[in-house]
Design an enzyme around this catalytic site. Structure first.
Site, mmCIF file in Angstrom:
data_model
loop_
_atom_site.group_PDB
_atom_site.id
_atom_site.type_symbol
_atom_site.label_atom_id
_atom_site.label_comp_id
_atom_site.label_asym_id
_atom_site.label_seq_id
_atom_site.Cartn_x
_atom_site.Cartn_y
_atom_site.Cartn_z
ATOM 1 N N ALA A 169 16.357 77.982 63.118
ATOM 2 C CA ALA A 169 15.536 78.192 61.923
ATOM 3 C C ALA A 169 16.230 79.260 61.086
ATOM 4 C CB ALA A 169 14.145 78.652 62.339
ATOM 5 N N GLY A 199 16.095 76.518 66.705
ATOM 6 C CA GLY A 199 15.565 75.302 66.078
ATOM 7 C C GLY A 199 16.567 74.155 66.061
ATOM 8 N N GLU A 215 16.042 82.812 70.985
ATOM 9 C CA GLU A 215 14.988 83.476 70.206
ATOM 10 C C GLU A 215 14.584 84.830 70.771
ATOM 11 O OE1 GLU A 215 15.030 80.255 70.906
ATOM 12 O OE2 GLU A 215 14.442 79.108 69.141
ATOM 13 N N GLU A 236 16.255 72.601 69.366
ATOM 14 C CA GLU A 236 14.949 71.934 69.344
ATOM 15 C C GLU A 236 15.000 70.638 68.546
ATOM 16 O OE1 GLU A 236 13.229 75.727 68.015
ATOM 17 O OE2 GLU A 236 11.669 75.413 69.507
HETATM 18 N N1 CAA Z 1 19.574 81.653 59.982
HETATM 19 C C1 CAA Z 1 20.136 82.102 58.837
HETATM 20 N N2 CAA Z 1 21.463 82.310 58.696
HETATM 21 C C2 CAA Z 1 22.243 82.063 59.769
HETATM 22 C C3 CAA Z 1 21.738 81.587 60.988
HETATM 23 C C4 CAA Z 1 20.326 81.393 61.068
HETATM 24 N N3 CAA Z 1 19.736 80.907 62.176
HETATM 25 N N4 CAA Z 1 22.758 81.463 61.856
HETATM 26 C C5 CAA Z 1 23.869 81.813 61.203
HETATM 27 N N5 CAA Z 1 23.584 82.183 59.944
HETATM 28 C C6 CAA Z 1 24.482 82.637 58.899
HETATM 29 C C7 CAA Z 1 24.985 84.043 59.192
HETATM 30 O O1 CAA Z 1 24.039 85.011 58.749
HETATM 31 C C8 CAA Z 1 26.260 84.070 58.372
HETATM 32 O O2 CAA Z 1 25.923 84.242 57.018
HETATM 33 P P1 CAA Z 1 26.821 85.203 56.076
HETATM 34 O O3 CAA Z 1 28.184 84.539 56.064
HETATM 35 O O4 CAA Z 1 26.123 85.156 54.776
HETATM 36 O O5 CAA Z 1 26.856 86.532 56.737
HETATM 37 C C9 CAA Z 1 26.778 82.644 58.544
HETATM 38 O O6 CAA Z 1 25.675 81.851 58.918
HETATM 39 C C10 CAA Z 1 27.844 82.516 59.613
HETATM 40 O O7 CAA Z 1 27.303 83.052 60.809
HETATM 41 P P2 CAA Z 1 28.025 84.210 61.664
HETATM 42 O O8 CAA Z 1 28.864 85.059 60.773
HETATM 43 O O9 CAA Z 1 26.988 84.885 62.468
HETATM 44 O O10 CAA Z 1 28.998 83.328 62.572
HETATM 45 P P3 CAA Z 1 29.533 83.696 64.018
HETATM 46 O O11 CAA Z 1 30.594 82.701 64.331
HETATM 47 O O12 CAA Z 1 29.891 85.129 64.115
HETATM 48 O O13 CAA Z 1 28.277 83.447 64.995
HETATM 49 C C11 CAA Z 1 26.346 82.248 65.828
HETATM 50 C C12 CAA Z 1 27.731 82.154 65.138
HETATM 51 C C13 CAA Z 1 26.539 82.720 67.283
HETATM 52 C C14 CAA Z 1 25.741 80.871 65.799
HETATM 53 C C15 CAA Z 1 25.496 83.289 65.058
HETATM 54 O O14 CAA Z 1 25.498 82.946 63.678
HETATM 55 C C16 CAA Z 1 24.065 83.347 65.512
HETATM 56 O O15 CAA Z 1 23.788 83.918 66.537
HETATM 57 N N6 CAA Z 1 23.155 82.764 64.718
HETATM 58 C C17 CAA Z 1 21.728 82.843 64.982
HETATM 59 C C18 CAA Z 1 21.332 81.946 66.126
HETATM 60 C C19 CAA Z 1 19.862 82.117 66.415
HETATM 61 O O16 CAA Z 1 19.394 83.184 66.775
HETATM 62 N N7 CAA Z 1 19.115 81.023 66.278
HETATM 63 C C20 CAA Z 1 17.692 81.023 66.497
HETATM 64 C C21 CAA Z 1 16.966 81.237 65.187
HETATM 65 S S1 CAA Z 1 15.239 81.500 65.439
HETATM 66 C C22 CAA Z 1 14.590 79.963 65.680
HETATM 67 O O17 CAA Z 1 15.265 78.957 65.593
HETATM 68 C C23 CAA Z 1 13.117 79.967 66.015
HETATM 69 C C24 CAA Z 1 12.489 78.674 66.213
HETATM 70 O O18 CAA Z 1 12.523 78.078 67.261
HETATM 71 C C25 CAA Z 1 11.683 78.119 65.165
#
Ligand code: CAA
Length: 260
Positions: free
Chosen positions: A67, A112, A135, A115
């Site tokens: 998400a 998500g 999460e 999911e």
């Molecule tokens: N939401 C919004 N933006 C996101 C994102 C997310 N879930 N995941 C990645 N991005 C964005 C980053 O903020 C970054 O943006 P900027 O370039 O503007 O800074 C861009 O995508 C590239 O990401 P990274 O620089 O972080 O890339 P990386 O290679 O260093 O890491 C990753 C990759 C491990 C996937 C890391 O991006 C990450 O951990 N992302 C979040 C994953 C996460 O926590 N997902 C769960 C979300 S909560 C959810 O989904 C709840 C639910 O069930 C409803």
């Protein structure tokens, strides 16, 4: 609806739906969820001759990284509840879609994203794909069905571990655990997903729709899956395709199904 975050291409009866927020690793923001909802409830539903849907993410890095966390700041309890409910409703549309929906997982499928892949009927992973429910790193739990579907696919023991540790697993482990159907070389995910849909499309469509609803019945609350199967079996008997299938078998020829 004009799609801003989905690219939808129909090719030979297969809808290839690509989430196109590559810079945000295809994170599911509200607009993208609305577009998925619209697609599965109208455009895909009404598309004549549709064989199935392939869902994937733009770029080589991510299927969907979750998400969209930028929309989470300051979320109240009731807003969070509403967000999770809306997300679950969209993913139920995917899971209950009467034609096969295959996730072509080309990279990160986190939160998500994992999911969404789990709401699809089948999952093809590229060898660089990664899965996880991270999460708890955000002080959250999955909200789009992850706590339920992960257990359905891989069992309580490992699901609880992944949910509590936020560990991310690779495609091979996901395959060993039963989370994905196939692991293929990176770049071949859509080809394999297409092959699966073409194979399923050669079967009787009403029977396939009844397989989907009967499998879902196993997990549905207050539904007797066996009784559901009896009714679904009866519904298949009512079709011309059943007559054709049984006749073709007895005549030792390949059945030609029409979906009637
Ligand atoms: N939401 C919004 N933006 C996101 C994102 C997310 N879930 N995941 C990645 N991005 C964005 C980053 O903020 C970054 O943006 P900027 O370039 O503007 O800074 C861009 O995508 C590239 O990401 P990274 O620089 O972080 O890339 P990386 O290679 O260093 O890491 C990753 C990759 C491990 C996937 C890391 O991006 C990450 O951990 N992302 C979040 C994953 C996460 O926590 N997902 C769960 C979300 S909560 C959810 O989904 C709840 C639910 O069930 C409803």
């Amino acid at each position: 609806m004009t799609y801003e975050n989905l690219n939808i291409a129909f090719n030979n009866g297969i809808a290839l739906v690509t989430i196109t927020r590559e810079k945000a690793l295809n994170a599911l923001n509200t607009q993208t969820m609305l577009e998925l909802q619209h697609f599965f409830s109208t455009d895909a539903y009404n598309h004549e001759g549709l064989k199935g849907v392939i869902l994937t993410g733009a770029g080589e890095k991510a299927f969907v990284a979750g998400a969209d966390i930028t929309e989470f700041k300051g979320l109240s309890a009731s807003e969070g509840q509403a967000l999770a409910q809306r997300g679950q409703d969209v993913f139920f549309l995917v899971e209950r879609f009467p034609k096969p929906v295959v996730a072509a997982v080309n990279g990160f499928a986190l939160g998500g994203g994992c999911e969404l892949a789990m709401a699809c009927h089948l999952r093809v992973a590229g060898e660089k794909a990664k899965f996880g429910q991270p999460e708890v790193n955000l002080g959250l739990i999955p909200g789009y069905g992850g706590t339920q579907r992960l257990i359905q696919y891989i069992g309580k023991t490992k699901a609880t571990e992944l949910l509590m540790t936020a560990d991310i697993i690779g495609a091979t482990e996901a395959h060993q655990l039963g989370l994905v159907n196939y692991v293929v070389p990176s770049g071949a995910e859509i080809e394999k997903a297409t092959e699966l849909i073409e194979k399923i499309a050669s079967k009787a469509p009403v029977a396939i729709a009844n397989i989907i609803s009967s499998v879902n019945a196993y997990f549905a609350e207050n539904v007797d899956g066996f009784a559901f199967e009896v009714d679904a079996f009866g519904a298949c008997c009512h079709t011309e395709d059943f007559q054709e299938g049984a006749t073709a078998f007895l005549e030792k020829r390949k059945a030609v199904f029409t979906g009637k």
